[in-house]
Design an enzyme around this catalytic site. Structure first.
Site, short mmCIF file in Angstrom:
data_model
loop_
_atom_site.label_atom_id
_atom_site.label_comp_id
_atom_site.label_asym_id
_atom_site.label_seq_id
_atom_site.Cartn_x
_atom_site.Cartn_y
_atom_site.Cartn_z
N CYS A 310 -3.99 -5.92 6.72
CA CYS A 310 -3.93 -5.13 7.94
C CYS A 310 -4.28 -6.17 9.24
O CYS A 310 -3.63 -6.26 10.31
CB CYS A 310 -4.99 -3.86 8.14
SG CYS A 310 -6.73 -4.34 7.65
N HIS A 368 -10.44 -1.06 9.05
CA HIS A 368 -8.94 -1.26 8.99
C HIS A 368 -8.39 -1.46 10.40
O HIS A 368 -9.13 -0.78 11.38
CB HIS A 368 -8.50 0.14 8.48
CG HIS A 368 -7.15 0.02 7.97
ND1 HIS A 368 -6.43 -0.88 7.00
CD2 HIS A 368 -5.90 0.85 8.56
CE1 HIS A 368 -5.29 -0.77 7.14
NE2 HIS A 368 -4.67 0.31 8.04
N HIS A 380 0.66 -0.34 10.46
CA HIS A 380 -0.39 -1.14 9.74
C HIS A 380 0.12 -1.27 8.46
O HIS A 380 1.02 -0.85 7.88
CB HIS A 380 -1.51 -0.22 9.74
CG HIS A 380 -1.39 1.14 9.04
ND1 HIS A 380 -1.99 1.50 7.86
CD2 HIS A 380 -0.63 2.13 9.27
CE1 HIS A 380 -1.59 2.48 7.51
NE2 HIS A 380 -0.72 2.93 8.10
#
Length: 412
Positions: A310, A368, A380
């Site tokens: 990510c 994240h 993402h």
């Protein structure tokens, strides 16, 4: 009297919460994330893997903690059951959820065997105590996948990098040497060969490894790598070596204080301005630069079209030549990326902003990061599906949103 009543109240509250969790069945714990068929599959798989242990409160606690990760990472039902088993193994070896939960993306993508899991958990805990940078931990795990290192070999690599960093400032140099020297399955060697490898390493590195702790860690490493190594041996190892890792962490804090990522960001921005003119023009390029990444597979620690995680994705988009941000401006980890630029509320996001989320039971812990595109969407890297585009208004993303950062406009 008031203090006694307060303590009593807390005791009853904790008792209620614990009994409430125990009273729930596995179906009810995962139903908010999966449909009925998937929930039934998960329940049956967990029972098949754990037997009667599936009813233990500690297992249900793992299930409850894991379900948010499952939602945010689009975790398939069968993978959910596997993850539960992995974290039961970690707990059996004395490793808590909080110490090891960030291994979830690595577990999903590498699918380690059961014998590797305790070593991987121990590696992650020791690196955390030693304050090894997240970027270096990611690099070790990325290399371990490409070299097919066992969990035991990963642990050895981490230990040697930590012990040598006082005399070798660039951990990638040490990692590069280990990449060509470290046996894939070091635990299968005889004690004599393990000892020879470690001694050869120590001598070949010109004694870069700190001599003060070398004998302690070398002896413990040989013992912990025994094929018959038990849970009790892991606990003894922790008692033998914990002071070393804590001292390493204290040394980093004292000798190499961590610089504020935002100060580095501002300094680089001022001395090396991006090549494109105007924030608006740069923002417009984010969508066209980001979309070609769609479908790229997830790779823990990756930062290329062969595989990306990510924070590797967001850094790669921002440092793409078309956008032109200096690579030094953008940190590698999601948590450090959350410190640069200017804070932006959820309802005022615009294209190019970074958005951060938490899958952890500790809802303030960033796990994240993604990047805002047009129409309330963001791009993402999902562990299960690779690089995808989703809406910021989807239930789990909305509930687990932490912060957003505008890195095109400068400071806080």
């Amino acid at each position: 009297m008031f203090v006694f009543r307060s303590v009593l109240y807390v005791f009853f509250l904790l008792s209620f919460l614990t009994s409430s969790l125990v009273a729930q069945n596995l179906d009810s714990l995962v139903a908010s994330v999966y449909n009925k068929q998937e929930t039934l599959l998960i329940r049956n798989e967990i029972r098949k893997r754990l037997g009667d242990r599936a009813n233990e409160s500690s297992v249900k606690d793992i299930v409850q903690s894991l379900r948010v990760w499952a939602a945010l990472e689009s975790m398939p039902a069968n993978e959910f059951a596997e993850e539960v088993e992995r974290f039961v193994i970690l707990r059996d070896y004395g490793l808590s959820w909080e110490e090891t939960e960030e291994l979830i993306p690595y577990f999903i993508t590498t699918k380690p065997n059961k014998k590797d899991i305790p070593y991987l958990g121990k590696f992650f805990k020791e690196m955390s105590l030693s304050k090894l940078p997240e970027e270096t931990v990611s690099d070790i795990l990325r290399v371990s996948k490409s070299k097919q290192w066992s969990g035991a070999s990963v642990l050895v690599a981490g230990r040697l990098i930590v012990l040598s960093r006082k005399k070798e400032e660039n951990p990638n140099i040490t990692l590069g040497k280990l990449e060509s020297m470290l046996p894939k399955q070091i635990q299968t060697l005889s004690d004599e060969k393990k000892n020879k490898f470690l001694n050869d390493w120590y001598l070949g590195e010109g004694k870069k490894v700190d001599a003060k702790d070398w004998e302690t860690i070398k002896t413990d490493t040989i013992q912990i790598l025994s094929l018959s190594s038990s849970k009790e041996n892991f606990q003894k190892s922790e008692r033998r070596t914990e002071i070393v890792w804590n001292e390493q962490g204290e040394w980093v804090t004292k000798e190499r204080p961590k610089l504020d990522p935002n100060l580095i960001f501002l300094q680089e921005q001022n001395t090396n301005p991006p090549i494109n003119s105007g924030d608006k023009d740069k923002r417009k390029l984010v969508d066209s630069v980001g979309r070609p990444w769609i479908g790229t597979p997830y790779l823990y620690g990756g930062y290329s079209r062969r595989g990306v995680d990510c924070s590797g994705l967001t850094k790669s988009i921002l440092t793409d030549p078309k956008i032109g941000m200096n690579e030094k401006m953008i940190p590698r980890s999601a948590r450090d990326q959350a410190q640069i630029g200017k804070s932006v509320t959820r309802d005022k996001q615009q294209i190019g902003n970074l958005v951060f989320f938490s899958a952890s039971p500790n809802t303030s812990k960033i796990t994240h990061v993604g990047m805002v595109l047009e129409n309330g969407n963001f791009i993402h890297a999902s562990t299960s599906r690779g690089v995808v585009i989703q809406s910021l208004d989807e239930k789990w993303w909305k509930e687990r949103y932490i912060t957003g950062r505008d890195i095109f406009s400068g400071g806080r």
